[in-house]
Every structure is written in structure tokens, then in C-alpha cells.
Design a protein around this motif. Structure first.
Motif, PDB file in Angstrom:
ATOM      1  N   PHE A 120      -8.103  15.238  -7.499  1.00 24.70           N
ATOM      2  CA  PHE A 120      -9.105  14.905  -6.474  1.00 24.70           C
ATOM      3  C   PHE A 120      -9.026  13.443  -6.088  1.00 24.70           C
ATOM      4  CE2 PHE A 120     -13.292  13.161  -5.472  1.00 24.70           C
ATOM      5  CZ  PHE A 120     -13.640  13.929  -4.373  1.00 24.70           C
ATOM      6  N   LEU A 121      -8.937  12.548  -7.070  1.00 23.02           N
ATOM      7  CA  LEU A 121      -8.876  11.121  -6.777  1.00 23.02           C
ATOM      8  C   LEU A 121      -7.625  10.783  -5.971  1.00 23.02           C
ATOM      9  CD1 LEU A 121     -10.072   9.625 -10.188  1.00 23.02           C
ATOM     10  CD2 LEU A 121     -11.306   9.575  -8.019  1.00 23.02           C
ATOM     11  N   ALA A 122      -6.499  11.427  -6.313  1.00 22.07           N
ATOM     12  CA  ALA A 122      -5.261  11.164  -5.577  1.00 22.07           C
ATOM     13  C   ALA A 122      -5.377  11.619  -4.124  1.00 22.07           C
ATOM     14  CB  ALA A 122      -4.089  11.863  -6.260  1.00 22.07           C
ATOM     15  N   LEU A 123      -5.906  12.811  -3.923  1.00 22.11           N
ATOM     16  CA  LEU A 123      -5.984  13.361  -2.567  1.00 22.11           C
ATOM     17  C   LEU A 123      -7.016  12.629  -1.709  1.00 22.11           C
ATOM     18  CD1 LEU A 123      -5.712  17.202  -3.307  1.00 22.11           C
ATOM     19  CD2 LEU A 123      -3.949  15.671  -2.412  1.00 22.11           C
ATOM     20  N   THR A 124      -8.138  12.226  -2.300  1.00 23.40           N
ATOM     21  CA  THR A 124      -9.151  11.522  -1.518  1.00 23.40           C
ATOM     22  C   THR A 124      -8.806  10.045  -1.325  1.00 23.40           C
ATOM     23  OG1 THR A 124     -10.458  11.222  -3.554  1.00 23.40           O
ATOM     24  CG2 THR A 124     -11.050  13.060  -2.112  1.00 23.40           C
ATOM     25  N   GLY A 125      -7.863   9.531  -2.121  1.00 22.98           N
ATOM     26  CA  GLY A 125      -7.395   8.166  -1.905  1.00 22.98           C
ATOM     27  C   GLY A 125      -6.298   8.088  -0.858  1.00 22.98           C
ATOM     28  N   LEU A 126      -5.585   9.197  -0.637  1.00 22.25           N
ATOM     29  CA  LEU A 126      -4.469   9.204   0.318  1.00 22.25           C
ATOM     30  C   LEU A 126      -4.864   8.861   1.754  1.00 22.25           C
ATOM     31  CD1 LEU A 126      -2.237  12.168  -0.879  1.00 22.25           C
ATOM     32  CD2 LEU A 126      -1.458   9.847  -0.353  1.00 22.25           C
TER      33      LEU A 126
ATOM     34  N   GLU B 161     -16.785  -2.220   7.811  1.00 19.01           N
ATOM     35  CA  GLU B 161     -16.895  -0.828   7.365  1.00 19.01           C
ATOM     36  C   GLU B 161     -17.267   0.086   8.533  1.00 19.01           C
ATOM     37  OE1 GLU B 161     -16.088   0.670   4.845  1.00 19.01           O
ATOM     38  OE2 GLU B 161     -16.177  -0.589   3.059  1.00 19.01           O
ATOM     39  N   PRO B 162     -16.339   0.360   9.449  1.00 23.04           N
ATOM     40  CA  PRO B 162     -16.649   1.324  10.508  1.00 23.04           C
ATOM     41  C   PRO B 162     -16.468   2.765  10.071  1.00 23.04           C
ATOM     42  CG  PRO B 162     -14.467   0.447  10.848  1.00 23.04           C
ATOM     43  CD  PRO B 162     -15.019  -0.259   9.636  1.00 23.04           C
ATOM     44  N   GLY B 163     -15.986   2.982   8.842  1.00 21.17           N
ATOM     45  CA  GLY B 163     -15.699   4.329   8.368  1.00 21.17           C
ATOM     46  C   GLY B 163     -14.259   4.710   8.684  1.00 21.17           C
ATOM     47  N   TRP B 164     -13.687   5.592   7.856  1.00 18.81           N
ATOM     48  CA  TRP B 164     -12.279   5.955   7.991  1.00 18.81           C
ATOM     49  C   TRP B 164     -11.966   6.543   9.368  1.00 18.81           C
ATOM     50  CZ3 TRP B 164      -9.736  10.601   8.860  1.00 18.81           C
ATOM     51  CH2 TRP B 164      -8.357  10.589   8.639  1.00 18.81           C
ATOM     52  N   THR B 165     -12.816   7.418   9.850  1.00 21.41           N
ATOM     53  CA  THR B 165     -12.525   8.141  11.087  1.00 21.41           C
ATOM     54  C   THR B 165     -12.491   7.226  12.298  1.00 21.41           C
ATOM     55  OG1 THR B 165     -13.670  10.042  10.119  1.00 21.41           O
ATOM     56  CG2 THR B 165     -13.185  10.149  12.472  1.00 21.41           C
ATOM     57  N   LEU B 166     -13.313   6.184  12.304  1.00 21.49           N
ATOM     58  CA  LEU B 166     -13.436   5.323  13.482  1.00 21.49           C
ATOM     59  C   LEU B 166     -12.652   4.020  13.365  1.00 21.49           C
ATOM     60  CD1 LEU B 166     -17.250   5.764  14.248  1.00 21.49           C
ATOM     61  CD2 LEU B 166     -15.314   7.029  15.186  1.00 21.49           C
TER      62      LEU B 166
ATOM     63  N   ASN C  28       0.820  -1.206   0.000  1.00 23.68           N
ATOM     64  CA  ASN C  28       0.000   0.000   0.000  1.00 23.68           C
ATOM     65  C   ASN C  28       0.859   1.263   0.000  1.00 23.68           C
ATOM     66  OD1 ASN C  28      -1.680   2.123   1.966  1.00 23.68           O
ATOM     67  ND2 ASN C  28      -2.923   1.077   0.430  1.00 23.68           N
ATOM     68  N   ALA C  29       2.115   1.122   0.466  1.00 21.82           N
ATOM     69  CA  ALA C  29       3.025   2.270   0.428  1.00 21.82           C
ATOM     70  C   ALA C  29       3.254   2.738  -0.998  1.00 21.82           C
ATOM     71  CB  ALA C  29       4.350   1.912   1.095  1.00 21.82           C
ATOM     72  N   VAL C  30       3.209   1.807  -1.957  1.00 25.31           N
ATOM     73  CA  VAL C  30       3.380   2.173  -3.368  1.00 25.31           C
ATOM     74  C   VAL C  30       2.237   3.088  -3.801  1.00 25.31           C
ATOM     75  CG1 VAL C  30       3.483   1.286  -5.724  1.00 25.31           C
ATOM     76  CG2 VAL C  30       4.619   0.049  -3.865  1.00 25.31           C
ATOM     77  N   ILE C  31       1.024   2.791  -3.335  1.00 22.53           N
ATOM     78  CA  ILE C  31      -0.122   3.632  -3.662  1.00 22.53           C
ATOM     79  C   ILE C  31       0.102   5.045  -3.143  1.00 22.53           C
ATOM     80  CG2 ILE C  31      -2.599   3.956  -3.338  1.00 22.53           C
ATOM     81  CD1 ILE C  31      -1.925   1.579  -5.080  1.00 22.53           C
ATOM     82  N   GLU C  32       0.656   5.147  -1.941  1.00 25.12           N
ATOM     83  CA  GLU C  32       0.938   6.464  -1.366  1.00 25.12           C
ATOM     84  C   GLU C  32       1.967   7.216  -2.197  1.00 25.12           C
ATOM     85  OE1 GLU C  32       2.453   8.271   2.924  1.00 25.12           O
ATOM     86  OE2 GLU C  32       1.374   6.364   2.839  1.00 25.12           O
ATOM     87  N   VAL C  33       3.017   6.519  -2.620  1.00 29.69           N
ATOM     88  CA  VAL C  33       4.045   7.147  -3.460  1.00 29.69           C
ATOM     89  C   VAL C  33       3.427   7.604  -4.780  1.00 29.69           C
ATOM     90  CG1 VAL C  33       6.166   6.737  -4.759  1.00 29.69           C
ATOM     91  CG2 VAL C  33       5.955   5.873  -2.415  1.00 29.69           C
ATOM     92  N   VAL C  34       2.609   6.752  -5.381  1.00 32.52           N
ATOM     93  CA  VAL C  34       1.987   7.082  -6.669  1.00 32.52           C
ATOM     94  C   VAL C  34       1.045   8.272  -6.520  1.00 32.52           C
ATOM     95  CG1 VAL C  34       0.363   6.246  -8.422  1.00 32.52           C
ATOM     96  CG2 VAL C  34       2.221   4.770  -7.635  1.00 32.52           C
TER      97      VAL C  34
ATOM     98  N   TRP D 191       0.795   8.085   5.381  1.00 33.76           N
ATOM     99  CA  TRP D 191       0.209   9.425   5.387  1.00 33.76           C
ATOM    100  C   TRP D 191      -1.201   9.394   5.958  1.00 33.76           C
ATOM    101  CZ3 TRP D 191      -3.701  12.485   3.492  1.00 33.76           C
ATOM    102  CH2 TRP D 191      -3.463  13.863   3.414  1.00 33.76           C
ATOM    103  N   GLY D 192      -2.003   8.416   5.508  1.00 28.31           N
ATOM    104  CA  GLY D 192      -3.382   8.321   5.985  1.00 28.31           C
ATOM    105  C   GLY D 192      -3.454   8.041   7.475  1.00 28.31           C
ATOM    106  N   GLN D 193      -2.582   7.130   7.955  1.00 27.53           N
ATOM    107  CA  GLN D 193      -2.579   6.813   9.380  1.00 27.53           C
ATOM    108  C   GLN D 193      -2.151   8.017  10.210  1.00 27.53           C
ATOM    109  OE1 GLN D 193      -3.710   3.994  10.860  1.00 27.53           O
ATOM    110  NE2 GLN D 193      -3.369   5.084  12.783  1.00 27.53           N
ATOM    111  N   GLN D 194      -1.145   8.767   9.718  1.00 29.19           N
ATOM    112  CA  GLN D 194      -0.699   9.956  10.435  1.00 29.19           C
ATOM    113  C   GLN D 194      -1.794  11.024  10.470  1.00 29.19           C
ATOM    114  OE1 GLN D 194       2.211  10.135  12.157  1.00 29.19           O
ATOM    115  NE2 GLN D 194       2.352   7.991  11.545  1.00 29.19           N
ATOM    116  N   LEU D 195      -2.510  11.178   9.362  1.00 32.06           N
ATOM    117  CA  LEU D 195      -3.609  12.146   9.320  1.00 32.06           C
ATOM    118  C   LEU D 195      -4.698  11.760  10.315  1.00 32.06           C
ATOM    119  CD1 LEU D 195      -5.066  14.578   8.071  1.00 32.06           C
ATOM    120  CD2 LEU D 195      -5.954  13.036   6.311  1.00 32.06           C
ATOM    121  N   ARG D 196      -5.024  10.470  10.377  1.00 30.39           N
ATOM    122  CA  ARG D 196      -6.057  10.019  11.316  1.00 30.39           C
ATOM    123  C   ARG D 196      -5.603  10.232  12.759  1.00 30.39           C
ATOM    124  NH1 ARG D 196      -8.131   5.556   8.937  1.00 30.39           N
ATOM    125  NH2 ARG D 196      -6.239   4.388   9.396  1.00 30.39           N
TER     126      ARG D 196
END
Length: 458
Positions: free
Chosen positions: A219-225, A267-272, A160-166, A231-236
Motif C-alpha cells: 500500500f505504501l509503495a503504490l500510494t507513494g508512486l 499544497e494544491p493537492g496532487w490532482t491540481l 526522485n526516479a530512484v524512489i520510483e524504481v524502489v 509514473w506519477g506525472q504520466q498518471l496525472r
């Protein structure tokens, strides 16, 4: 006449210097655009193709797999989840029940998730008759396969780190591409010149497609991050710590387990995702309320249809339920004490912090779920345009590459321009650290390649 010549010479020299400077910047930006594309193109094609399929998850399940997802509505009441879980276990006797998924509509099937060792099995049932319609390993279910391909989950936990780099490089692609597209008194800005036999035709098609699709790709890149591994875990983590994500007050002064909701609910949602599962109180002599009563309590609490209800695990486990409908504002997570049925947790979408709500909205739009068919078609158009961008870029490179070479655009001779543009790209990379590391690696390889080329041959 001589006065006029002497007076115009400095202006002419200044214009020439400015033109040379602009050409140097263009070459430096083009080189980074090439590098970003070289790394991204195969992944962008894969992400766009799988993403386009996932946009129509409901339509595909309702057509190709209608034999297990669709039922004929009947006038009789649907069976309770307890009976349906019993029938599912009878179909797979060596498995234990984990969760029950409520039919979202009167013509939808119910789904029971069973565990057989480390395997997870989905059993589809007619909620009116209790008949088993199909059973399939969760990892083999078509849309789960598409989702796994989309996230590179099949390549291991860290793929999944590759997705973040991309995603980070996709941002660089859009920014540098916008600069390269910017009109400079030439054609091919909003039109396509020549024919497919000519490189300029592919170049113009690439530029015009980028003009239309660039914002969508960004938009797709930023909403997929937010789903990315670092990055996503740090943001959460940051948003939760700042009180902008999880509503921390809902967990204060309550006994909670060390198990995150993502391990109990699909599916608890990204935030939870990382929110702790609450714990039930002491067990009374009467025992648990049972899953039928838990489902009835959810109905009384106003839980939308289509929820997933996870069964308690252990003496202090809870009935955990979540619903993730297309209407983002109706998302909800509830946890019930398995002995009293009292709500230990009840999180509505409105309870989330502003960052959590914004991310959930972005994810919903990313998946084509928020504005119905218009949202789906818009995201599909962006996916197809991204594939076209990749194809035109690859064709354009193939037509211009030298025989036996990679065809990397040359650095400008002015090192200051090259360093300045590289520094700006590095700033973008700093926003996405894994992308930044990839940029440093690419710079190292580039410098090493230049040194090899400059070595005198024996």
C-alpha cells in the motif's frame, strides 16, 4: 508384487519431477527476491524512518517547536493578514511577501512566507499581538528537511526516479516474498524457530514480519508512486486527459496563465498540481481589493481554517488559496480576481474525477491523516515492520553468504523455469517503466557476471 512396483513407479517419478520443478521455481523466485531486496533495502530503511517521523508532523511541531507554532488564545479578535504580513516584512526588510498561512486553530500561529532572492523564509507570528515568534529558511524547517530526505530531493531533481524504481521493486518484493512464504509443509510460517544465534530464527522472523507487513508495504509503495517523477506525472496527465482527474470544465472559456498552481501554492493537492492559475481581468481605477478583503471573501465562501493564501503576481495575477486538512473531503482550491474579488476558480474535493479522488484518499491515508490516531499508528507499524524486514533480510544474508562472495541464490538448472519466472517479473516491471529498465540492467549485469565466471583461467 511386481505389478504393484510397476504401477507405482510412474506416480513416484511424477511426484519427483513435480518436486524438482517446484524447487526450480522456488530458486528462480528467491533469486529475484534477493535482487529486489539488494537494491531496495537501504532506501526502504530511509523511506520508513523519515516517513515515520512525518506521520507525526503536527505532534512534533506542537512539542519541539511549540515556541513558534503555538500561541495563547485570546478574547480579542486576531489581526488581519495585511498587518501580519507588514510585521513579517519588518522582521526581514530585504524580503518580499509571497503568501500568508491562516492559523488552523485558535492556538496556532500564523505563517508568512517571504522571498529574498531565491531563498524562501518562513516567519511565524502571534495572530493576536502581531509579535514575530521565529523566522527560519523554508529549506531548513525541520519537517521540510524530513520531507526532502524522504523524497531524496537533496540529491537533485532526478533522484526522485530512484524512489520510483524502489517502489516498483517493493511490489516485486511483496509478490515474490508471498510465494517464498507460502506453506510447503515446513515450520516458520506463523512462528519463529530457534534463537537469534541461528539463521533459521532470522529467516522465520523475516517471513512472519513479511506476512503481517507485506500488505502495508504494498500500500505504501503504490500510494507513494503518484508523487514519482515519471509514473506519477504520466498518471496525472492521463487521468486529466480522460476527465478522471482535474475538472476541466472549470477552466473552459476562462483566461488562464501558463503558471501551474504548484508554483504559487505549496499544497494544491496532487490532482491540481499542473492546473493553470487563472488570470484577473483588467485593472480598474480603484485598484486591488487587498489581502484583508480577500481573506474575508474566503471566509464568506466557507473556506476551512488553515488555508494558504498566495498574493497576486503581476497585473493579471490572482489571490490563490488552498487548504489541505486531514479530512480529505474538505480539500479546496479557490482563486479570486485581485480587483473584484470574484471567484475565478473554486474546486471542492467532490469536483475531482474518480481517479483524482482515489489518489487524494490514498495520499491522505499514506500520510496518516484520514482516520486520526488509528491511521497514524497503523502507518507507523508498517514503517517499523519494513525496517525490521530490512534488518532481518540483511542479517539473514550475512549469515549465509560465502566468504569473499555475494551469496546470490543460484539460478535453477532448468532454463525454462528461470526464463518463465524472469518473464513474470518483467511483466511487473512493465507496469513501472523505470523499474523495468532497472530489471533489464540487472539482467545484463547478471549475464556478464556469469560469462566472467565461466571463462577458463589462464
Amino acid at each position: 508384487m511386481s505389478i504393484l512396483l510397476h504401477g507405482s513407479a510412474p506416480a513416484y517419478g511424477a511426484r519427483a519431477a513435480l518436486r524438482i520443478s517446484r524447487d526450480a521455481v522456488y530458486r528462480a523466485v528467491w533469486r529475484w527476491h534477493f535482487y529486489a531486496g539488494l537494491l531496495c533495502l537501504p532506501f526502504l530503511i530511509s523511506l520508513s524512518a523519515t516517513g515515520a517521523l512525518y506521520l507525526f508532523k503536527d505532534e512534533i511541531n506542537g512539542s519541539l517547536f511549540a515556541y513558534r507554532t503555538q500561541v495563547v488564545p485570546q478574547a480579542v479578535p486576531a489581526l488581519g493578514p495585511d498587518r501580519l504580513i507588514f510585521n513579517a516584512v519588518q522582521a526581514v526588510p530585504d524580503a518580499a511577501p509571497l503568501s500568508y498561512s491562516d492559523p488552523a486553530t485558535p492556538d496556532s500561529s500564523a505563517v508568512v512566507t517571504l522571498a529574498s532572492g531565491v531563498r524562501r523564509i518562513l516567519v511565524y507570528l502571534d495572530p493576536y499581538t502581531g509579535d514575530v515568534l521565529d523566522r527560519v529558511a523554508r529549506d531548513a524547517e525541520f519537517m521540510n528537511v524530513v520531507r526532502g530526505l524522504h523524497s531524496l530531493a537533496y540529491l537533485g531533481a532526478y533522484a526522485n526516479a530512484v524512489i520510483e524504481v524502489v517502489a516498483g521493486f517493493a511490489v516485486i518484493l511483496v509478490v515474490t516474498g508471498a510465494y517464498l512464504w507460502w506453506p510447503r509443509g515446513r515450520g516458520g510460517v506463523v512462528s519463529v524457530r530457534g534463537t537469534p544465534r541461528h539463521r533459521v530464527w532470522w529467516r522465520d522472523l523475516h517471513a512472519v514480519t513479511g506476512l503481517v507487513a507485506g500488505a502495508g508495504l504494498l500500500f505504501l509503495a503504490l500510494t507513494g508512486l503518484p508523487w514519482s517523477i515519471w509514473w506519477g506525472q504520466q498518471l496525472r496527465t492521463w487521468s486529466n486527459a480522460a476527465g478522471l482527474g482535474q475538472p476541466a470544465a472549470l477552466w473552459s472559456n476562462r483566461p488562464v496563465s501558463t503558471v501551474p498552481l504548484r508554483e504559487r501554492l505549496s499544497e494544491p493537492g496532487w490532482t491540481l498540481q499542473d492546473a493553470p492559475v487563472p488570470r484577473s481581468g483588467a485593472a480598474p481605477a480603484a485598484g486591488t481589493i487587498g489581502i484583508d478583503e480577500a481573506a474575508a471573501i474566503l471566509v464568506r465562501l466557507g473556506m476551512p481554517r488553515g488555508y494558504e493564501l498566495a498574493l497576486p503576481v503581476g497585473a493579471d495575477g490572482v489571490y490563490a488559496a488552498s487548504v489541505y486538512p486531514h479530512d480529505v473531503t474538505r480539500q479546496r482550491v479557490i482563486a479570486l480576481d485581485q480587483y473584484t474579488g470574484a471567484p475565478l476558480l473554486d474546486v471542492h474535493f467532490a469536483d475531482l474525477g474518480p481517479v483524482g479522488r482515489a489518489i487524494q484518499y490514498g495520499i491522505g491515508i499514506h500520510k496518516g491523516e484520514h482516520w486520526g490516531r488509528a491511521n497514524q499508528l497503523a502507518m507507523l507499524a508498517f514503517c517499523l515492520a519494513t525496517i525490521l524486514l530490512a534488518v532481518t533480510a540483511g542479517t539473514m544474508w550475512w549469515k549465509r553468504r560465502p566468504a569473499g562472495g555475494l551469496g546470490v541464490p543460484p539460478w535453477p538448472r532448468d532454463r525454462r523455469v528461470a526464463l518463465t519466472v524472469t518473464a513474470l517479473v518483467a511483466v511487473l516491471g512493465a507496469l513501472f517503466p523505470l523499474t523495468g529498465l532497472a530489471i533489464l540492467a540487472m539482467l545484463g549485469l547478471d549475464l556478464a557476471a556469469q560469462r566472467v565466471r565461466k571463462r577458463p583461467r589462464a
